[in-house]
Scaffold this motif. Structure first.
Motif, PDB file in Angstrom:
ATOM      1  N   ALA A   1       0.842  -1.211   0.000  1.00 22.78           N
ATOM      2  CA  ALA A   1       0.000   0.000   0.000  1.00 22.78           C
ATOM      3  C   ALA A   1       0.871   1.252   0.000  1.00 22.78           C
ATOM      4  N   LYS A   2       1.921   1.255   0.803  1.00 22.77           N
ATOM      5  CA  LYS A   2       2.830   2.404   0.863  1.00 22.77           C
ATOM      6  C   LYS A   2       3.480   2.663  -0.496  1.00 22.77           C
ATOM      7  N   LEU A   3       3.937   1.580  -1.134  1.00 25.13           N
ATOM      8  CA  LEU A   3       4.581   1.732  -2.441  1.00 25.13           C
ATOM      9  C   LEU A   3       3.592   2.258  -3.479  1.00 25.13           C
ATOM     10  N   LEU A   4       2.353   1.773  -3.433  1.00 21.66           N
ATOM     11  CA  LEU A   4       1.319   2.218  -4.367  1.00 21.66           C
ATOM     12  C   LEU A   4       1.005   3.698  -4.158  1.00 21.66           C
ATOM     13  N   LEU A   5       0.951   4.118  -2.932  1.00 25.49           N
ATOM     14  CA  LEU A   5       0.614   5.505  -2.610  1.00 25.49           C
ATOM     15  C   LEU A   5       1.744   6.478  -2.941  1.00 25.49           C
ATOM     16  N   GLN A   6       2.970   5.956  -3.029  1.00 23.08           N
ATOM     17  CA  GLN A   6       4.135   6.833  -3.240  1.00 23.08           C
ATOM     18  C   GLN A   6       4.316   7.282  -4.681  1.00 23.08           C
ATOM     19  N   ASN A   7       3.699   6.584  -5.640  1.00 20.44           N
ATOM     20  CA  ASN A   7       3.876   6.943  -7.047  1.00 20.44           C
ATOM     21  C   ASN A   7       5.338   6.928  -7.473  1.00 20.44           C
ATOM     22  N   ASN A   8       6.044   5.858  -7.208  1.00 19.03           N
ATOM     23  CA  ASN A   8       7.457   5.763  -7.572  1.00 19.03           C
ATOM     24  C   ASN A   8       7.631   5.551  -9.073  1.00 19.03           C
ATOM     25  N   ASP A   9       8.809   5.931  -9.585  1.00 17.11           N
ATOM     26  CA  ASP A   9       9.125   5.726 -11.003  1.00 17.11           C
ATOM     27  C   ASP A   9       9.609   4.302 -11.257  1.00 17.11           C
ATOM     28  N   ILE A  10      10.330   3.754 -10.278  1.00 14.74           N
ATOM     29  CA  ILE A  10      10.864   2.395 -10.404  1.00 14.74           C
ATOM     30  C   ILE A  10      10.466   1.605  -9.163  1.00 14.74           C
ATOM     31  N   LEU A  11       9.920   0.414  -9.382  1.00 17.52           N
ATOM     32  CA  LEU A  11       9.578  -0.487  -8.281  1.00 17.52           C
ATOM     33  C   LEU A  11      10.549  -1.659  -8.277  1.00 17.52           C
ATOM     34  N   LEU A  12      11.192  -1.903  -7.159  1.00 18.97           N
ATOM     35  CA  LEU A  12      12.069  -3.060  -6.978  1.00 18.97           C
ATOM     36  C   LEU A  12      11.392  -3.989  -5.968  1.00 18.97           C
ATOM     37  N   LEU A  13      11.042  -5.180  -6.394  1.00 19.92           N
ATOM     38  CA  LEU A  13      10.274  -6.101  -5.552  1.00 19.92           C
ATOM     39  C   LEU A  13      11.053  -7.394  -5.361  1.00 19.92           C
ATOM     40  N   ASP A  14      11.407  -7.697  -4.109  1.00 24.17           N
ATOM     41  CA  ASP A  14      12.174  -8.905  -3.809  1.00 24.17           C
ATOM     42  C   ASP A  14      11.246  -9.978  -3.250  1.00 24.17           C
ATOM     43  N   GLU A  15      10.926 -10.956  -4.081  1.00 26.25           N
ATOM     44  CA  GLU A  15      10.033 -12.061  -3.724  1.00 26.25           C
ATOM     45  C   GLU A  15       8.738 -11.549  -3.081  1.00 26.25           C
ATOM     46  N   PRO A  16       7.979 -10.734  -3.802  1.00 19.02           N
ATOM     47  CA  PRO A  16       6.774 -10.129  -3.212  1.00 19.02           C
ATOM     48  C   PRO A  16       5.679 -11.131  -2.887  1.00 19.02           C
ATOM     49  N   THR A  17       5.697 -12.321  -3.508  1.00 17.52           N
ATOM     50  CA  THR A  17       4.615 -13.284  -3.257  1.00 17.52           C
ATOM     51  C   THR A  17       4.863 -14.163  -2.043  1.00 17.52           C
ATOM     52  N   ASN A  18       6.071 -14.107  -1.478  1.00 12.94           N
ATOM     53  CA  ASN A  18       6.330 -14.898  -0.264  1.00 12.94           C
ATOM     54  C   ASN A  18       5.383 -14.461   0.850  1.00 12.94           C
ATOM     55  N   HIS A  19       4.715 -15.416   1.471  1.00 13.05           N
ATOM     56  CA  HIS A  19       3.815 -15.184   2.601  1.00 13.05           C
ATOM     57  C   HIS A  19       2.497 -14.498   2.206  1.00 13.05           C
ATOM     58  N   LEU A  20       2.291 -14.254   0.902  1.00 12.43           N
ATOM     59  CA  LEU A  20       1.002 -13.725   0.467  1.00 12.43           C
ATOM     60  C   LEU A  20       0.091 -14.885   0.092  1.00 12.43           C
ATOM     61  N   ASP A  21      -1.209 -14.766   0.407  1.00 11.95           N
ATOM     62  CA  ASP A  21      -2.153 -15.787  -0.025  1.00 11.95           C
ATOM     63  C   ASP A  21      -2.490 -15.570  -1.498  1.00 11.95           C
ATOM     64  N   ILE A  22      -3.188 -16.525  -2.090  1.00 10.38           N
ATOM     65  CA  ILE A  22      -3.451 -16.491  -3.531  1.00 10.38           C
ATOM     66  C   ILE A  22      -4.243 -15.248  -3.921  1.00 10.38           C
ATOM     67  N   GLU A  23      -5.207 -14.877  -3.078  1.00 14.70           N
ATOM     68  CA  GLU A  23      -6.017 -13.694  -3.367  1.00 14.70           C
ATOM     69  C   GLU A  23      -5.143 -12.448  -3.461  1.00 14.70           C
ATOM     70  N   SER A  24      -4.199 -12.320  -2.541  1.00 13.56           N
ATOM     71  CA  SER A  24      -3.308 -11.152  -2.539  1.00 13.56           C
ATOM     72  C   SER A  24      -2.393 -11.158  -3.755  1.00 13.56           C
ATOM     73  N   ILE A  25      -1.943 -12.351  -4.160  1.00 13.61           N
ATOM     74  CA  ILE A  25      -1.073 -12.462  -5.330  1.00 13.61           C
ATOM     75  C   ILE A  25      -1.821 -12.003  -6.578  1.00 13.61           C
ATOM     76  N   ILE A  26      -3.085 -12.403  -6.698  1.00 14.10           N
ATOM     77  CA  ILE A  26      -3.886 -12.003  -7.858  1.00 14.10           C
ATOM     78  C   ILE A  26      -4.089 -10.493  -7.858  1.00 14.10           C
ATOM     79  N   TRP A  27      -4.331  -9.909  -6.676  1.00 16.49           N
ATOM     80  CA  TRP A  27      -4.464  -8.449  -6.591  1.00 16.49           C
ATOM     81  C   TRP A  27      -3.164  -7.784  -7.042  1.00 16.49           C
ATOM     82  N   LEU A  28      -2.031  -8.289  -6.570  1.00 18.28           N
ATOM     83  CA  LEU A  28      -0.738  -7.700  -6.914  1.00 18.28           C
ATOM     84  C   LEU A  28      -0.477  -7.813  -8.413  1.00 18.28           C
ATOM     85  N   GLU A  29      -0.822  -8.963  -8.994  1.00 19.30           N
ATOM     86  CA  GLU A  29      -0.660  -9.129 -10.448  1.00 19.30           C
ATOM     87  C   GLU A  29      -1.414  -8.030 -11.195  1.00 19.30           C
TER      88      GLU A  29
END
Length: 639
Positions: free
Chosen positions: A175-203
């Motif tokens: 949520a913080k990253l989404l609200l920040q409006n960054n130019d570049i997003l660096l994501l290190d294993e973002p799906t770890n510990h996320l449930d399937i619903e959250s992964i689909i939202w992130l996709e």
């Protein structure tokens, strides 16, 4: 957005990677892949300027804003969810504080004609303009909207982040990253510990992201759904192609095959040239020709074939002994943590050789039930373990139990007994720990290495029932493929808690969906589970979850129906769910055709076979409705 040239990172005199060059443009969604330990997370840290490289240069466009979702999130204790989310607005919060100070002074000072008072008025106007420009009047509403979109309830906003699991904290960080409006997003294993619903939202979020993204992930389906470019780090080099993961693999394979063929042809030509040189050398009148061929040969640029790192671990899960027919049986099983009720009235029967997936949002009780089954935590109600049942258990945080100061080989020897202690080093070798690697302390191992060691340690004890809670976290794709194959060959009872859709495919024959203290059974694999409920996201699946009957009704139904009747009833309910899904899809298609006719009748009606297709869909809809009524009637006969 950023140019990377000849980047090198060295640890203890050894290059992790060297001479890496690539350019990152707006709209690039890069999947950064490679085996554990090749330097993927390190490269993200270099790009984020968390650490410095050992050589090379990075040139960023002016004022480029970088957001970095790290593998491990470390929140400040004592903050509420809202307070933590507001950390995305550092400048806004700073201006708020200054405006408060200025307004306090304006309210208390009386030297209205002084230069200092006049300066306060000027500062107030300037800070107010800047506050408005940054969206200061909207940020609180936007934050609440994003948090609710990520699954948080309004009553959660004032709760401390300390009380939430890692998956929910990950959502706050997203949520913080989404609200920040960054130019570049660096994501290190973002799906770890996320449930399937959250992964689909992130996709869905990342697909529409306007900036550039570089993400490290070992989730093949996630990579295919999100990325449009793949960079692989292998043996210190990178391979960069504008293709998502699966297409990248096919392209790399094709390129390597062409390289091998070209190399083979070149070697044949070199051999023929060398034979001519040897032949002409022996003759005085051909010496100049021989020298000419030697010079030509020296200028030939040798074709190199991309090196492949094919080292993989070797796993085989053997059965200790045959258990009884019933593995677990529960009655009115429940678990609460203080006032929070996680599970209630759980009535399950798990039979020998079952293959079951536990699926649901974080915090719904999947790991809790697994821990209850292995006797790790207390519970209310009855849970019976069957005859001759021997459990192998891989916990979600299994690697955290490894003593940090002990070496790899010491950890294994401590867990071994007289029967398998002599095999410890051979087992470690099968899990890619050989040579000096066995003398590494646990605290210096990467996440993937720690998981591999935990898996190796698991094999020291006999079992015929295997319960695994998120076993793929931190494992690279090659290791995940090996683990999946081993589980496919496992002949015992398998219970998997996992968020990895691709990993679950073909591994289980039943899914237990966890939602609001209720566990619902789906007789099929993960694809069937998704298909029955519109099958692209679990949010729809969970909205349609039917509440189980109460304890008394459940006992009554069990008493009235035979096992054959219960089996038939389950088949009917699954058939009904499938028909409902087909009806819903067909209604959407017919509605779309109706809208097309209404908006542009002439153009739509002139399309070939339009009305023929329309009639067929309507006829199919009528047939499905009849089938639905019949299924409903047959189900009602059981009540």
């Amino acid at each position: 957005m950023v140019n990377v040239h000849n980047l090198t990172v060295t640890f203890s005199g050894t290059d992790l990677f060297s001479g890496i060059t690539f350019k990152l443009n707006k709209g690039d969604r890069v999947g950064l892949i490679g085996k554990n330990g090749v330097g993927k997370s390190t490269l993200l840290k270099v790009l984020s300027k968390d650490i410095e490289s050992s050589g090379g240069t990075m040139a960023f466009e002016k004022d480029t804003r970088i957001g970095f979702l790290r593998q491990d999130i470390d929140f400040v204790h004592g903050r509420t969810i809202l307070e933590e989310a507001y950390q995305a607005f550092e400048e806004i919060k700073s201006i708020e504080k200054k405006l408060e100070e200025i307004n306090t002074q304006l309210a208390t000072r009386t030297d209205y004609e002084s230069e200092g008072y006049n300066q306060l008025i000027i500062d107030l106007n300037e800070f107010t303009e800047r506050y408005e420009l940054l969206g200061g009047y909207n940020y609180q509403g936007n934050t609440e909207k994003i948090l609710q979109g990520l699954g948080f309830q309004r009553e959660d906003f004032d709760k401390l982040t300390d009380t939430f699991s890692g998956g929910w904290r990950m959502r706050i960080e997203l949520a913080k990253l989404l609200l920040q409006n960054n130019d570049i997003l660096l994501l290190d294993e973002p799906t770890n510990h996320l449930d399937i619903e959250s992964i689909i939202w992130l996709e869905n979020f990342l697909k529409s992201y306007a900036g550039a993204i570089v993400l490290v992930s070992h989730d093949k389906m996630f990579l295919d759904n999100v990325t449009n470019r793949t960079i692989e780090i292998s043996l210190g080099k990178i391979y960069d192609y504008k293709k998502p993961y699966t297409q990248f693999l096919e392209l790399r394979k094709d390129i390597r095959e062409k390289q091998l063929q070209a190399q083979k042809n070149q070697e044949k030509e070199i051999k023929q040239t060398q034979q001519l040189i040897d032949k002409f050398r022996a003759k005085a009148n051909k010496a100049s020709m021989a020298q000419s061929l030697i010079k030509k040969l020296d200028k030939v640029e040798r074709i190199e074939v991309d090196a492949e790192d094919n080292a993989t671990m070797n796993i085989r899960f053997a059965i200790s002994k045959d258990p009884g027919k019933i593995i677990f049986e529960t009655e009115n099983l429940a678990k609460s943590y203080g006032d929070k009720h996680v599970l209630e009235n759980v009535n399950l029967m798990i039979e020998r050789n079952s293959r079951i997936a536990f699926v649901g949002q974080n915090g719904q009780g999947k790991s809790t039930l697994a821990k209850m089954m292995v006797g790790e935590i207390p519970f209310q109600g009855d849970l019976k373990t069957g005859h001759n049942v021997e459990i192998g258990y891989f916990a979600q945080n299994q690697s955290e139990y490894l003593p940090p100061e002990k070496t790899v080989v010491e950890i294994m020897e401590d867990a071994a007994d007289d029967n398998n202690r002599a095999r410890v080093r051979d087992m470690l070798g099968a899990f890619l720990f050989s040579g000096e690697a066995v003398d590494k302390k646990a605290k210096v191992l990467s996440g993937g290495e720690r998981n591999r060691l935990a898996l190796c340690k698991l094999l020291l004890s006999p079992f015929n029932v295997l319960i695994m809670d998120e076993p793929t976290n931190h494992l690279d794709i090659a290791s995940k493929n090996v683990l999946k194959k081993a589980l496919q060959n496992f002949k015992g009872t398998l219970i998997l808690v996992s968020h990895d859709r691709e990993f679950l495919q073909g591994l289980t024959t039943k899914v237990l969906g966890f939602k609001d203290k209720v566990i619902k059974e789906y007789l099929g694999d993960i694809d069937y589970f998704l298909e029955v409920h519109k099958m692209e996201n679990l949010r729809e699946a969970e909205k349609r979850t039917v509440v189980k009957p109460n304890k008394n009704n459940a006992k009554k139904e069990k008493y009235q129906l035979s096992k054959e009747q219960e089996k038939e009833l389950r088949k009917l309910k699954n058939r009904l769910a499938k028909v409902e899904s087909q009806i819903s899809d067909l209604e959407a298609e017919i509605e779309k055709m109706d809208v097309a006719l209404a908006e542009n009748y002439e153009e739509t009606s002139s399309q070939p076979d339009f009305f023929e297709k329309y009639k067929k869909k309507k006829k199919k809809y009528e047939n499905l409705m009849e089938e639905w009524e019949m299924a409903e009637e047959e189900i009602s006969n059981f009540s």
